[in-house]
Motif scaffolding. Structure first.
Motif, PDB file in Angstrom:
ATOM      1  N   UNK A 150       0.798  -1.203   0.000  1.00  0.00           N
ATOM      2  CA  UNK A 150       0.000   0.000   0.000  1.00  0.00           C
ATOM      3  C   UNK A 150       0.842   1.269   0.000  1.00  0.00           C
ATOM      4  N   UNK A 151       2.156   1.130  -0.112  1.00  0.00           N
ATOM      5  CA  UNK A 151       3.008   2.306  -0.252  1.00  0.00           C
ATOM      6  C   UNK A 151       2.738   2.894  -1.638  1.00  0.00           C
ATOM      7  N   UNK A 152       2.886   4.217  -1.778  1.00  0.00           N
ATOM      8  CA  UNK A 152       2.673   4.856  -3.081  1.00  0.00           C
ATOM      9  C   UNK A 152       3.913   5.651  -3.457  1.00  0.00           C
ATOM     10  N   UNK A 153       4.363   5.456  -4.680  1.00  0.00           N
ATOM     11  CA  UNK A 153       5.491   6.234  -5.184  1.00  0.00           C
ATOM     12  C   UNK A 153       4.932   7.536  -5.741  1.00  0.00           C
ATOM     13  N   UNK A 213      19.312   7.300  -1.157  1.00  0.00           N
ATOM     14  CA  UNK A 213      18.740   6.404  -2.162  1.00  0.00           C
ATOM     15  C   UNK A 213      17.251   6.612  -2.376  1.00  0.00           C
ATOM     16  N   UNK A 214      16.511   6.848  -1.286  1.00  0.00           N
ATOM     17  CA  UNK A 214      15.058   7.009  -1.356  1.00  0.00           C
ATOM     18  C   UNK A 214      14.570   7.646  -0.059  1.00  0.00           C
ATOM     19  N   UNK A 215      13.385   8.253  -0.129  1.00  0.00           N
ATOM     20  CA  UNK A 215      12.774   8.857   1.058  1.00  0.00           C
ATOM     21  C   UNK A 215      11.320   8.409   1.118  1.00  0.00           C
ATOM     22  N   UNK A 216      10.929   7.907   2.286  1.00  0.00           N
ATOM     23  CA  UNK A 216       9.545   7.504   2.509  1.00  0.00           C
ATOM     24  C   UNK A 216       8.972   8.350   3.640  1.00  0.00           C
ATOM     25  N   UNK A 217       7.817   8.948   3.384  1.00  0.00           N
ATOM     26  CA  UNK A 217       7.163   9.848   4.338  1.00  0.00           C
ATOM     27  C   UNK A 217       5.868   9.209   4.822  1.00  0.00           C
ATOM     28  N   UNK A 218       5.712   9.176   6.140  1.00  0.00           N
ATOM     29  CA  UNK A 218       4.500   8.594   6.717  1.00  0.00           C
ATOM     30  C   UNK A 218       3.322   9.544   6.521  1.00  0.00           C
ATOM     31  N   UNK A 219       2.255   8.996   5.993  1.00  0.00           N
ATOM     32  CA  UNK A 219       1.053   9.755   5.666  1.00  0.00           C
ATOM     33  C   UNK A 219       0.316  10.213   6.930  1.00  0.00           C
ATOM     34  N   UNK A 220      -0.258  11.422   6.867  1.00  0.00           N
ATOM     35  CA  UNK A 220      -1.095  11.972   7.942  1.00  0.00           C
ATOM     36  C   UNK A 220      -0.375  12.091   9.282  1.00  0.00           C
ATOM     37  N   UNK A 227      13.496   8.205  -5.305  1.00  0.00           N
ATOM     38  CA  UNK A 227      12.107   7.829  -5.074  1.00  0.00           C
ATOM     39  C   UNK A 227      11.549   8.504  -3.820  1.00  0.00           C
ATOM     40  N   UNK A 228      10.381   9.099  -3.973  1.00  0.00           N
ATOM     41  CA  UNK A 228       9.658   9.747  -2.884  1.00  0.00           C
ATOM     42  C   UNK A 228       8.398   8.910  -2.677  1.00  0.00           C
ATOM     43  N   UNK A 229       8.304   8.293  -1.515  1.00  0.00           N
ATOM     44  CA  UNK A 229       7.287   7.273  -1.266  1.00  0.00           C
ATOM     45  C   UNK A 229       6.401   7.703  -0.106  1.00  0.00           C
ATOM     46  N   UNK A 230       5.113   7.475  -0.239  1.00  0.00           N
ATOM     47  CA  UNK A 230       4.171   7.766   0.830  1.00  0.00           C
ATOM     48  C   UNK A 230       3.850   6.460   1.556  1.00  0.00           C
ATOM     49  N   UNK A 231       4.096   6.454   2.871  1.00  0.00           N
ATOM     50  CA  UNK A 231       3.851   5.271   3.703  1.00  0.00           C
ATOM     51  C   UNK A 231       2.472   5.402   4.342  1.00  0.00           C
ATOM     52  N   UNK A 232       1.656   4.372   4.290  1.00  0.00           N
ATOM     53  CA  UNK A 232       0.361   4.439   4.963  1.00  0.00           C
ATOM     54  C   UNK A 232       0.520   4.703   6.469  1.00  0.00           C
ATOM     55  N   UNK A 233      -0.424   5.409   7.016  1.00  0.00           N
ATOM     56  CA  UNK A 233      -0.411   5.817   8.421  1.00  0.00           C
ATOM     57  C   UNK A 233      -0.201   4.640   9.375  1.00  0.00           C
ATOM     58  N   UNK A 234      -0.837   3.515   9.090  1.00  0.00           N
ATOM     59  CA  UNK A 234      -0.828   2.379  10.020  1.00  0.00           C
ATOM     60  C   UNK A 234       0.450   1.536   9.976  1.00  0.00           C
ATOM     61  N   UNK A 235       1.346   1.793   9.052  1.00  0.00           N
ATOM     62  CA  UNK A 235       2.582   1.011   8.942  1.00  0.00           C
ATOM     63  C   UNK A 235       3.481   1.260  10.158  1.00  0.00           C
ATOM     64  N   UNK A 236       4.016   0.172  10.700  1.00  0.00           N
ATOM     65  CA  UNK A 236       4.923   0.242  11.848  1.00  0.00           C
ATOM     66  C   UNK A 236       6.362   0.207  11.330  1.00  0.00           C
ATOM     67  N   UNK A 237       7.175   1.157  11.781  1.00  0.00           N
ATOM     68  CA  UNK A 237       8.565   1.249  11.318  1.00  0.00           C
ATOM     69  C   UNK A 237       9.351  -0.039  11.545  1.00  0.00           C
ATOM     70  N   UNK A 238       9.189  -0.663  12.696  1.00  0.00           N
ATOM     71  CA  UNK A 238      10.009  -1.842  12.993  1.00  0.00           C
ATOM     72  C   UNK A 238       9.787  -2.947  11.968  1.00  0.00           C
TER      73      UNK A 238
END
Length: 169
Positions: A1-4, A63-70, A90-101
């Motif tokens: 569910x990640x979005x580029x 290499x890439x950056x992922x930003x947690x949504x909301x 790559x600039x990626x949007x991480x869904x809010x509910x994703x746990x970093x670990x």
């Protein structure tokens, strides 16, 4: 569910580490080839830092950056998406509910799997080359075996480029 969101051309950028970025000067500490995860706290109420994020990341070899949504980052601007495309980061949007670990664990599992797969293949090639050296094969046999090991066509030529042996796949 990640979005580029942008930077698709950089999807094959080499990543050595995954780093969680939540301090304002965190990008300056990087060594290069990191995959950054952030909820955006480092950019909270700091539009100037947000605007310069990809420029700084490019200078550091991110290499890439992922930003947690909301979370704290807010909206990802078209300007950032354009920069991601320009810099092939790559600039990626991480869904809010994703746990970093879980994300970090999955990243390192994949990294170690690929490294282990590569090491096993190198070891297999080394063992086959050692077998060749002890089998006292003629040059045609060695070239054929090398071709089989590498899955490549091989042509051995002398100093005048006259073919001595070939194995064409």
């Amino acid at each position: 569910e990640y979005r580029i969101l942008g930077g698709e051309k950089g999807l094959k950028n080499r990543c050595k580490h995954i780093t969680i970025l939540e301090t304002p000067t965190g990008i300056s500490w990087l060594e290069g080839e990191e995959f950054l995860l952030t909820a955006g706290y480092a950019f909270y109420y700091d539009e100037e830092r947000k605007k310069n994020m990809l420029h700084e990341a490019k200078k550091k070899g991110v290499s890439a950056i992922a930003i947690k949504e909301n979370r704290y980052f807010g909206e990802v601007s078209k300007e950032l998406i354009d920069q991601a495309n320009e810099y092939s980061i790559p600039l990626i949007l991480i869904p809010y509910e994703v746990v970093y670990t879980k994300t970090v664990s999955d990243f390192y599992d994949m990294l170690f799997f690929r490294k282990n797969e590569y090491i096993l293949r190198l070891n297999m090639i080394y063992e086959k080359l050692m077998e060749l050296s002890f089998e006292n094969r003629d040059i045609d046999g060695i070239i054929h075996s090398l071709s089989t090991i590498t899955n490549l066509s091989i042509i051995l030529v002398d100093q005048n480029f006259k073919p001595l042996s070939t194995s064409i796949l």
